[in-house]
Design a protein around this motif. Structure first.
Motif, mmCIF file in Angstrom:
data_model
loop_
_atom_site.group_PDB
_atom_site.id
_atom_site.type_symbol
_atom_site.label_atom_id
_atom_site.label_comp_id
_atom_site.label_asym_id
_atom_site.label_seq_id
_atom_site.Cartn_x
_atom_site.Cartn_y
_atom_site.Cartn_z
ATOM 1 N N GLY A 78 47.549 -5.291 -3.936
ATOM 2 C CA GLY A 78 48.830 -4.572 -4.045
ATOM 3 C C GLY A 78 48.720 -3.142 -3.543
ATOM 4 N N ILE A 79 47.611 -2.491 -3.882
ATOM 5 C CA ILE A 79 47.402 -1.111 -3.415
ATOM 6 C C ILE A 79 47.300 -1.078 -1.890
ATOM 7 C CG2 ILE A 79 45.767 0.820 -3.431
ATOM 8 C CD1 ILE A 79 45.090 0.045 -6.313
ATOM 9 N N ASP A 81 48.635 -3.157 0.207
ATOM 10 C CA ASP A 81 49.964 -3.392 0.798
ATOM 11 C C ASP A 81 50.797 -2.115 0.812
ATOM 12 O OD1 ASP A 81 49.314 -6.014 1.186
ATOM 13 O OD2 ASP A 81 50.291 -6.741 -0.646
ATOM 14 N N VAL A 82 50.726 -1.349 -0.292
ATOM 15 C CA VAL A 82 51.486 -0.098 -0.367
ATOM 16 C C VAL A 82 50.945 0.921 0.641
ATOM 17 C CG1 VAL A 82 52.089 1.860 -1.852
ATOM 18 C CG2 VAL A 82 52.131 -0.462 -2.770
ATOM 19 N N ALA A 83 49.627 0.991 0.757
ATOM 20 C CA ALA A 83 49.007 1.967 1.663
ATOM 21 C C ALA A 83 49.297 1.646 3.122
ATOM 22 C CB ALA A 83 47.507 2.007 1.421
ATOM 23 N N SER A 85 51.925 0.092 4.288
ATOM 24 C CA SER A 85 53.354 0.067 4.609
ATOM 25 C C SER A 85 53.798 1.439 5.111
ATOM 26 C CB SER A 85 54.154 -0.323 3.350
ATOM 27 O OG SER A 85 55.525 -0.339 3.638
ATOM 28 N N ILE A 88 57.874 2.351 3.698
ATOM 29 C CA ILE A 88 58.211 2.321 2.280
ATOM 30 C C ILE A 88 58.748 3.686 1.849
ATOM 31 C CG2 ILE A 88 55.888 2.984 1.525
ATOM 32 C CD1 ILE A 88 56.269 1.117 -0.864
ATOM 33 N N LYS A 90 59.904 6.721 -0.923
ATOM 34 C CA LYS A 90 59.194 7.369 -2.024
ATOM 35 C C LYS A 90 59.455 6.653 -3.345
ATOM 36 C CE LYS A 90 58.725 11.823 -4.352
ATOM 37 N NZ LYS A 90 59.182 13.244 -4.392
ATOM 38 N N ASP A 92 60.342 3.495 -3.809
ATOM 39 C CA ASP A 92 59.673 2.188 -3.812
ATOM 40 C C ASP A 92 58.167 2.333 -4.047
ATOM 41 O OD1 ASP A 92 62.057 0.912 -3.400
ATOM 42 O OD2 ASP A 92 61.798 0.720 -1.213
ATOM 43 N N ALA A 93 57.614 3.389 -3.458
ATOM 44 C CA ALA A 93 56.174 3.627 -3.641
ATOM 45 C C ALA A 93 55.865 3.934 -5.098
ATOM 46 C CB ALA A 93 55.718 4.779 -2.744
ATOM 47 N N SER A 96 56.153 0.747 -7.085
ATOM 48 C CA SER A 96 54.992 -0.131 -6.859
ATOM 49 C C SER A 96 53.761 0.384 -7.605
ATOM 50 C CB SER A 96 54.690 -0.230 -5.363
ATOM 51 O OG SER A 96 55.772 -0.810 -4.670
ATOM 52 N N LEU A 97 53.558 1.703 -7.525
ATOM 53 C CA LEU A 97 52.404 2.277 -8.213
ATOM 54 C C LEU A 97 52.534 2.161 -9.727
ATOM 55 C CD1 LEU A 97 51.806 5.478 -6.034
ATOM 56 C CD2 LEU A 97 50.371 3.433 -6.149
#
Length: 418
Positions: A78-79, A81-83, A85, A88, A90, A92-93, A96-97
Motif C-alpha cells: 500500500g505504501i 502504491d501511494v509513493a 502515484s 494522487i 493531498k 487522498d494521500a 491512504s496513510l
C-alpha cells in the motif's frame, strides 16, 4: 577362601562391627536407590507430556508469523502504491496513510495478542519441566497421584467429556499439566465429520498444510474424495466434475488408482450394486474419516492414538491374563472377570506363568508352604489358615462353602505342592 580370626578374638569383633557399620551405612541407600530406579523408568513414559505443549507452541509461532508477514506485506504494498502515484491528491494521500496507520495499529494488536499466547504456552512448557524435575524418592507417591489425575483428564478429553475434565483439572490445580484445549481444537473437526461435513476438517488441514505434506499425509485427499462422493450422491454431476478438476486433479500423480475408482462413480451412480463402488457410498466412510483424523491429529502433536488410561491398564492386564480368566468359574476378584477388562485385554498375549499358583477360595490368599492346602473328604481344597479359623468358630467342625459338607478338622488331609 577362608580367613582365620585373630587369636585374641578381635577379628570376630572387628568383623561384627564392620558388618554393623556396613548395614548401617548401606541400608538407607538401598531403598531410595530402588525408588530412583523406578522413577527413572517412570519418566521414560512422559514423552507425550512434554511433546504436546511444545508442538502447540511451535504451531502458534508459525501461525503468528504467517499472519504478521501477510499483513506487513500488504501494508508495504500500500505504501509503494501511494509513493508511486503521481496524480494522487493531498487529501487522498492523507486518507491512504491514515488507513495504513490504522492497519499498522491492527498489526501491533495482533502481535501483542500473539505474544501473550506464546508466553502462556512457554509458561506451560516450563511448568511441565518443573513438574518432572520436582519428583524424587520422597514425594513419589504424591507425584504418581498427580499423574493418575493427568491420565484421567486425558481419557475424558479424548472421550469428549470436556466439562468433567476441566472440573477435575481445576480441583486438582493441574491446568498447566493437561491438554484439554488441544483436544477441544480437534472436537470441531470430529463433530463436523460426524455430521457429514468436511469443512472444519479441511480448515484444519489448511492450518497444518506444511506439516501434513512433510509427513506425506493423504487425509486432505480423502476428505476431497468424500466431498466428491456426496456431490455424486446428490446427482449434482456437473458440480462434481468441476470439483474434481479443481481439487482432485492435483492428486492424480500420486493417487491415480484411487482417483480413477472414485471418478467411475459418475457412470455407476450411487444406487449401484457393484461392491467395489457401493462401499464408497456407505455411511461407515464417515466413521473411517473420523478415525483417520484422530490418527493424523495425534501424530501431529506426538500423542498416542490410544488413551493413556487404556495403555496403562493393558500393561497391568498383560501380567494377569491367563486362559482361566475367560472361564465361567473365574473368581470375581480377578479384573478379567469383567467384560470391559476382557475386551481391553483381547489383543494382549497370555501372561507367561512358569509355576501354577493356588489361591484359597475362602480367603483369596496364596497357598504355599507357610499356608499349605488342606483337602476335604469331598476333594475340595482350602488353605490351612481359613480352615483353622472356621474350626475355631464351630467347635472343630468344617463346612465346605461350595457343597455344604460338614466334617471334623481331623478328617482333613494335608496336600503338598510340588
Amino acid at each position: 577362601m577362608e580367613i582365620d580370626p585373630l587369636p585374641n578374638g578381635s577379628g570376630s569383633t572387628a568383623t561384627t562391627t564392620a558388618a554393623m557399620a556396613t548395614s548401617t551405612t548401606v541400608a538407607p541407600i538401598t531403598e531410595p536407590s530402588s525408588k530412583l530406579s523406578h522413577l527413572t523408568e517412570s519418566l521414560k513414559l512422559e514423552h507425550q507430556f512434554l511433546r504436546v505443549p511444545f508442538e502447540h507452541f511451535k504451531k502458534t509461532i508459525r501461525a503468528n508469523h504467517r499472519t504478521v508477514e501477510k499483513e506487513v506485506s500488504s501494508v508495504i504494498s500500500g505504501i509503494a502504491d501511494v509513493a508511486d502515484s503521481d496524480e494522487i491528491s493531498k487529501d487522498d494521500a492523507i486518507l491512504s496513510l491514515t488507513s495504513l496507520v490504522s492497519r499498522l495499529q491492527g498489526i501491533k494488536r495482533k502481535l501483542e495478542e500473539g505474544s501473550r499466547t506464546e508466553n502462556l504456552q512457554v509458561q506451560r512448557c516450563r511448568a511441565r519441566l518443573d513438574h518432572l524435575e520436582s519428583v524424587d524418592a520422597d514425594n513419589l507417591s504424591e507425584w504418581n497421584n498427580v499423574r493418575l489425575k493427568r491420565i484421567l483428564v486425558d481419557y475424558m478429553s479424548r472421550m469428549s467429556y470436556y466439562d468433567t475434565a476441566m472440573k477435575l483439572a481445576e480441583s486438582s490445580n493441574i491446568q498447566e499439566l493437561v491438554d484439554i484445549d488441544v483436544f477441544q481444537e480437534a472436537k470441531k473437526a470430529i463433530d463436523g465429520l460426524r455430521n457429514q461435513e468436511v469443512g472444519p476438517a479441511l480448515a484444519w488441514c489448511a492450518d497444518n498444510k506444511s506439516r501434513l505434506k512433510k509427513s506425506k499425509s493423504k487425509f486432505e485427499f480423502q476428505l476431497r474424495l468424500q466431498e466428491f462422493i456426496e456431490l455424486v450422491r446428490a446427482e449434482n454431476y456437473m458440480c462434481a466434475i468441476f470439483y474434481a478438476r479443481k481439487y482432485l486433479s492435483p492428486w492424480g500423480a500420486t493417487h491415480l488408482k484411487e482417483l480413477q475408482r472414485v471418478m467411475a462413480t459418475l457412470a455407476v451412480r450411487s444406487n449401484t450394486e457393484c461392491a467395489k463402488y457401493k462401499v464408497l457410498f456407505e455411511p461407515k466412510q464417515w466413521d473411517f474419516l473420523v478415525d483417520q483424523f484422530k490418527q493424523e491429529f495425534c501424530r501431529l502433536y506426538g500423542m498416542t492414538v490410544e488413551p493413556l488410561l487404556n495403555i496403562y491398564l493393558q500393561a497391568g492386564l498383560s501380567a494377569l491374563k491367563t486362559p482361566y480368566c475367560y472361564e465361567d468359574d473365574c473368581t470375581k476378584e480377578d479384573p478379567l472377570s469383567q467384560d470391559s477388562f476382557r475386551k481391553l485385554a483381547m489383543p494382549l498375549p497370555y501372561s507367561k506363568q512358569h509355576h501354577s499358583k493356588l489361591v484359597c477360595y475362602i480367603t483369596k490368599e496364596l497357598m504355599d508352604t507357610e499356608n499349605p492346602p488342606q483337602v476335604l473328604p469331598n476333594g475340595y481344597v482350602y488353605s490351612t489358615k481359613a480352615l483353622k479359623e472356621m474350626a475355631e468358630k464351630n467347635n472343630g467342625k468344617i463346612t465346605c462353602p461350595r457343597t455344604g459338607l460338614v466334617c471334623s478338622y481331623s478328617d482333613l488331609v494335608k496336600a503338598y505342592i510340588s
